[in-house]
Design a protein around this motif. Structure first.
Motif, PDB file in Angstrom:
ATOM      1  N   ALA A 572    -139.879  14.012  83.492  1.00  0.00           N
ATOM      2  CA  ALA A 572    -139.368  14.257  84.852  1.00  0.00           C
ATOM      3  C   ALA A 572    -139.879  13.169  85.790  1.00  0.00           C
ATOM      4  N   ALA A 576    -137.742  10.603  87.803  1.00  0.00           N
ATOM      5  CA  ALA A 576    -137.852  10.538  89.267  1.00  0.00           C
ATOM      6  C   ALA A 576    -138.029   9.094  89.725  1.00  0.00           C
ATOM      7  N   ARG A 580    -132.341   9.480  91.612  1.00  0.00           N
ATOM      8  CA  ARG A 580    -131.763  10.831  91.560  1.00  0.00           C
ATOM      9  C   ARG A 580    -130.940  10.985  90.277  1.00  0.00           C
ATOM     10  N   VAL A 611    -132.486  19.361  86.060  1.00  0.00           N
ATOM     11  CA  VAL A 611    -131.497  18.274  86.121  1.00  0.00           C
ATOM     12  C   VAL A 611    -130.174  18.763  85.517  1.00  0.00           C
ATOM     13  N   THR A 623    -128.741  14.059  86.474  1.00  0.00           N
ATOM     14  CA  THR A 623    -128.949  14.039  87.919  1.00  0.00           C
ATOM     15  C   THR A 623    -129.908  15.160  88.288  1.00  0.00           C
ATOM     16  N   PHE A 624    -130.909  14.834  89.069  1.00  0.00           N
ATOM     17  CA  PHE A 624    -131.800  15.897  89.550  1.00  0.00           C
ATOM     18  C   PHE A 624    -130.999  16.872  90.382  1.00  0.00           C
ATOM     19  N   GLN A 630    -136.833  15.852  92.779  1.00  0.00           N
ATOM     20  CA  GLN A 630    -137.093  14.471  92.343  1.00  0.00           C
ATOM     21  C   GLN A 630    -138.287  13.919  93.136  1.00  0.00           C
ATOM     22  N   TYR A 634    -141.945  12.766  91.704  1.00  0.00           N
ATOM     23  CA  TYR A 634    -142.428  11.413  91.957  1.00  0.00           C
ATOM     24  C   TYR A 634    -143.768  11.446  92.689  1.00  0.00           C
TER      25      TYR A 634
END
Ligand SMILES: Nc1ncnc2c1ncn2[C@@H]1O[C@H](COP(=O)(O)OP(=O)(O)OP(=O)(O)O)[C@@H](O)[C@H]1O
Ligand SMILES: [Mg+2]
Length: 1024
Positions: A572, A576, A580, A611, A623-624, A630, A634
């Motif tokens: 993830a 990120a 996105r 996602v 796509t998140f 996202q 991050y």
């Protein structure tokens, strides 16, 4: 797999063990299974329900994940508890007794902390340090910490420490961003240390607290809203903190039992949801006729389930009915019938200081409202509420199973009794947290409601799978995200009607994905962040707008979603960092782990709905689901690690994805800058700016180029790519001309800077375009002296450097300047020298410098100059030539440029029919391609020709329309049209000024020529 097989066996569904194994369903993905998944692997409907219910009943949290070794950033609520007077204790007690007491105290602390989901990080003498939010975040970490604190105070006080003695603790709680994890080394030295303000603050708050109390900081207080009662202790100076810190003592849980009311205090007016409300109102009318109804409201956290239910309650407040509200709680999922018990206590009006008799009286009165026969109901329900009945009722003597059956029956009878008296509106909130006995009761209520005057509204998040769908009296509402228009409206409501800077509003609209809670919280955070100033009717940005931070109030709930998938968090995080959206191919290349592990991790992220997946691997795109998830993923990565990931992304893209590098230099710039490859990042910003320029995306071009310059400014002198600096400034000058207007001061400044650089680095190849741009800048500002001087510099440069193209361009712009000054004789002489611009090689060079082809343009200028000097035939011949040149180039902008001269020459020649035909063509062409300047001139020429043809009324209207184009952008122009040339039409630009003068002259019908620069600069208008 063995574990799964055993689990299925226990459910009496062992026949599915093989199918689970064939589909690689292991304990780690069990909780992610959906009804659809089970159907796909061939589980029957009834068994699907059983399995899903069993999954829901698995300890929701599962065993707490082991703390991770790798350090990370996260929001944490820290609890620090310390024993009061332990020194006195040690002097009074035998060391062995003391040791026993301390052991009991530590066990008691650990038990209470763990009961509420905390993690005991360390014992420090008599102190205990605990984290809520690590190793796993929950949306209610702060709340859990306070509950643990209060429970700890009570539990420690209750420890047996001998006669006449009592232990007392102080508790401090603080919330903040920290780095947590293995900060010291690897493996054995792992300490789960925390670096940040929160632990320090929690320990200081603990020292401030009175014995037996819990004290919290502002960060924690904000997160728990009205869930507790507080005593404000004011702002306190604390060692190590520069400003006084506001602190509160927590007095206990508050009387508000609706989490919605406690946590969502500031309410903005309801937006949208008209259909849903209409449906609820319609069902209400139905139930009043005796057809009971159940409406299920499902949706992700913060989407507005409670708000919708509350709106129904409000709308019906004037219609006589009985209202029953039950709330499930995340902390009472194992507490049988908690929602009903708390509702009954509330309805009966129990007070803390009531005697047992008072409670019993109140309960009897409450039950009597619905039940004639209380003999069984009262003892059953009194037992449920722990109200002693003494000898008022005969003992029930029931087995536990029988007692449960009868209690549920009594509760159901209570509902029936109420519904017989009046219509009932019953709201059952947050059923995803329901305890098993309540679910049993709710099943029965749903069944029974069909024939009662009851509207039952049940709210839950998507992880709860209701078994009631499909019944004729049950309706499901799945709440969707708000559309963009309503998001913008909601932002305005939160700001109290004050507009936010567009860039910020756009960020909020994009990043909140239409979830009302996110919109509210992000908007509030922005307002409180100090990046805005209140300008009365709007907010202005204080400086450049940063990327908005995740609101503290959402941190925990966003992180909780990620923490559910602890083992695949790294995937993830890499996702990120990629953005996105990312492709299967790219993340596989960047992740650098075996493909099956990548695929497994991605499948889990998709299964948990973090996602979305489009297509199938290896062609899948991910796509998140939420931009904020996202961001949360991050935000947990430490800086050093982020750098590594971005470096890996940048090098992978460069080596394996040349098409992405070519198509998205801005993406490369981002990864390079984050990886610390600043020199490269500057180069990519330049490319991206130039690319945007070529696509006429001027605002984006300005942004990219300015970011490139910012990066450069922060680089040390030595490895600085100076060449890039010059190119960035040149490109920026061109982009600013288009974005802010040819005459905007910032354009002039940028061009001056660029020119200084070009001279410093002796880059004659860059000097010519700069001189040309500078000439355009001053010409549009009607600064003709300066414009002529630049034209002369260009000519001189051409002569001395033997650069024929520069020399010819110099003649052309010099001639054009003379034409604008009304010096037609000189203009003619200069423009007649421009023949060489026809050469294809010269044309190719000029294409990168000027917008309209200089050869055709110079012919156009020359033609009109000749006509205005009275050489009509020569003018016509030249203009015909210019037009066929332009048409031959297939360059609409040049055609439009020349057509405007054609019309003017034809007007001078007294040929209104021809002029009208060409003016119409000019208008059509300008509309088609979006050239507002030429559109305005086309309309003026059209108006003039109509007037000359005797259609004065129509002509005047057309002239007025045309002249308006030069004052403000023509409203009927398309957006594309305005952006293509409207910069020239900004209110301060020379052309705009000329437009205003021309239009005021039109209004006063003055035809008298004026003198000086104004006259010369608006010569086209004057002619009209
Ligand atoms: N349509 C809407 N118009 C205006 N505000 C809204 C709307 N929907 C929701 N809100 C606001 O958004 C916030 C979140 O809504 P709400 O608490 O009802 O969400 P929820 O779906 O019940 O979330 P949870 O699952 O966490 O209980 C609240 O402050 C609410 O007032
Ligand atoms: Mg809710």
């Amino acid at each position: 797999m063995q574990q799964i097989a055993e689990w299925l066996e226990k459910l009496g569904l062992g026949q599915y063990a093989q199918r689970f194994a064939e589909n690689d369903i292991d304990p780690s993905v069990l909780r992610d299974l959906t009804d659809h998944d089970l159907e796909k692997i061939g589980v029957s409907l009834g068994h699907r329900r059983k399995i899903l219910r069993a999954i829901a009943e698995l300890d929701e949290l599962g065993p707490r994940p082991a703390p991770r070794a790798e350090a990370e950033r996260r929001q944490l609520t820290v609890l620090f508890a310390d024993l009061v007077g332990s020194t006195a204790l040690s002097t009074r007690l035998d060391p062995e007794d003391l040791q026993e007491i301390m052991g009991a105290y530590h066990r008691c602390c650990a038990e209470q902390i763990e009961k509420f989901g905390g993690f005991v990080a360390r014992y420090m003498g008599d102190g205990v340090l605990a984290y809520f939010g690590y190793p796993r975040a929950d949306e209610d970490d702060a709340e859990r910490a306070i509950c643990a604190g209060l429970a700890l105070v009570a539990a420690v006080a209750g420890l047996d420490v001998g006669p006449g003695a009592r232990l007392r603790v102080r508790v401090g709680i603080a919330t903040g961003l920290v780095i947590v994890g293995d900060l010291i080394g690897e493996g054995a030295s792992q300490q789960h240390e925390v670096v940040g303000e929160a632990p320090n603050l929690a320990s200081r708050l603990q020292a401030l607290a009175e014995p037996d109390t819990v004290v919290i900081d502002g960060g924690t207080r904000r997160l728990v809203g009205g869930l507790f009662e507080y005593l404000a202790l004011g702002s306190v100076s604390i060692r190590g903190f520069s400003d006084p810190v506001p602190v509160w003592r927590v007095m206990g849980a508050s009387a508000v039992d609706s989490r919605f009311e406690a946590l969502r205090v500031a309410r903005t007016p309801l937006l949208g949801r008209d259909e849903e409300i209409e449906l609820l109102m319609c069902r209400w009318q139905q139930i009043k006729r005796g057809d009971g109804s159940v409406v299920l409201i499902s949706g992700e956290p913060g989407i507005g389930k409670s708000r919708l239910a509350e709106t129904a309650v409000e709308r019906l407040s004037d219609d006589p009915h009985i209202r029953l509200r039950r709330f499930c709680s995340p902390h009472h999922q194992d507490s049988a019938l908690f929602p009903t018990i708390s509702q009954l206590e509330r309805a009966a009006g129990f007070r803390r200081d009531d005697t047992d008799q008072q409670r019993l009286d109140k309960l009897e009165a409450l039950l009597a409202e619905a039940n004639a026969d209380l003999s069984e109901a009262v003892p059953l329900i009194a037992d449920l509420l722990s109200v002693p009945i003494g000898n008022h009722y005969p003992p029930l003597n029931l087995t536990p199973q029988k007692r449960k059956e009868k209690t549920l029956g009594a509760l159901l009878a209570q509902l029936e009794g109420l519904a017989a008296r009046r219509p009932v509106l019953m709201v059952f909130e947050d059923v995803h947290w329901i305890d098993p006995t309540s679910l049993d009761l709710l099943d029965r209520i749903v069944d029974r409601v069909a024939t009662l005057r009851v509207l039952l509204i049940i709210t839950f998040r998507p992880e709860f799978v209701p078994a009631w769908i499909g019944r004729s009296h049950v309706t499901l509402i799945s709440l969707s995200r708000l559309p963009r228009r309503q998001r913008a409206e909601m932002i305005m409501r939160v700001t109290g009607g004050k507009a936010l800077p567009q860039e910020i509003a756009e960020q909020i609209i994009d990043r909140t994905d239409g979830v009302p809670l996110f919109i509210e919280e992000l908007t509030k955070t922005v307002i409180e962040s100090g990046i805005l100033t209140d300008a009365g009717d709007r907010f202005d940005a204080r400086g450049p707008v940063p990327r908005l931070a995740i609101p503290t109030s959402l941190q925990a709930s966003l992180l909780a979603r990620l923490d559910r998938l602890a083992p695949v968090r790294e995937m993830a995080q890499i996702g990120a960092a990629l953005g996105r959206s990312f492709s299967h191919e790219l993340i596989s290349a960047v992740a650098a782990i075996p493909q099956h592990e990548v695929d497994g991790a991605l499948a889990q992220l998709v299964g948990a709905e973090l996602v979305f997946q489009r297509g199938t691997p290896p062609d899948a795109e991910y796509t998140f689901k939420h931009a904020l998830v996202q961001d949360a993923a991050y935000s947990t990565i430490l800086r050093g690690r982020r750098q590594q990931i971005h470096a890996r992304v940048a090098t992978t893209l460069e080596s394996q994805f040349p098409e992405i590098v070519a198509a998205q230099p801005q993406l490369m710039a981002h990864h390079c800058a984050e990886a610390g490859f600043n020199g490269k990042a500057v180069g990519y910003r330049l490319k991206s700016g130039q690319q945007a320029l070529a696509r006429s995306a001027m605002t984006e071009a300005v942004a990219q180029l300015q970011r490139g310059l910012e990066l450069l400014a922060n680089m040390p002198e030595e490895p600085r790519p100076v060449q890039h600096e010059l190119d960035l400034q040149i490109a920026l000058g061109r982009a600013l001309m288009a974005a802010r207007g040819y005459s905007a001061p910032v354009v002039g400044d940028t061009l001056v800077r660029a020119r200084a650089l070009a001279e410093r680095f002796d880059r004659p190849d860059r000097l010519v375009p700069l001189l040309y741009s500078q000439w355009g800048f001053h010409m549009v500002r009607s600064e003709h002296e300066l414009a002529v001087s630049l034209a002369e510099q260009m000519e001189k440069f051409g002569e001395t450097r033997k650069d024929q193209v520069a020399l010819l361009l110099g003649h052309y712009i010099h001639g054009a300047s003379c034409y604008f000054r009304g010096e037609f004789v000189t203009a003619r002489a200069l423009l007649e020298l421009c023949d060489g611009l026809r050469d294809p090689a010269a044309r190719a060079i000029c294409a990168a410098i000027a917008v309209a082809d200089p050869y055709a343009a110079s012919l156009g200028h020359l033609a009109l100059t000749l006509a205005l000097l009275g050489h009509i035939d020569q003018g016509r011949a030249r203009v015909d030539e210019a037009l066929s040149e332009a048409r031959g180039l297939d360059h609409p902008f040049t055609v439009a440029f020349v057509l405007s001269k054609v019309c003017a020459v034809e007007a001078a020649a007294g040929l209104p029919h021809d002029a009208r035909r060409h003016a119409e063509e000019l208008v059509a062409l300008s509309n088609e391609h979006g050239f507002p300047l030429w559109l305005g001139l086309g309309l003026l020429q059209h108006g003039r020709s109509l007037t000359a043809l005797g259609q004065a009324q129509d002509g005047l209207a057309m002239l007025a329309r045309g002249s308006r184009c030069f004052v403000l952008p023509e409203p009927s122009c398309t957006r594309r049209a305005r952006s293509a040339f409207s910069p020239r039409l900004t209110p301060r630009s020379g052309i705009c000024r000329r437009g205003r003068i021309a239009s005021s002259r039109l209004r006063s019908s003055s035809r008298r020529p004026t003198s000086g620069p104004v006259r010369s600069s608006c010569i086209d208008f004057e002619a009209i």
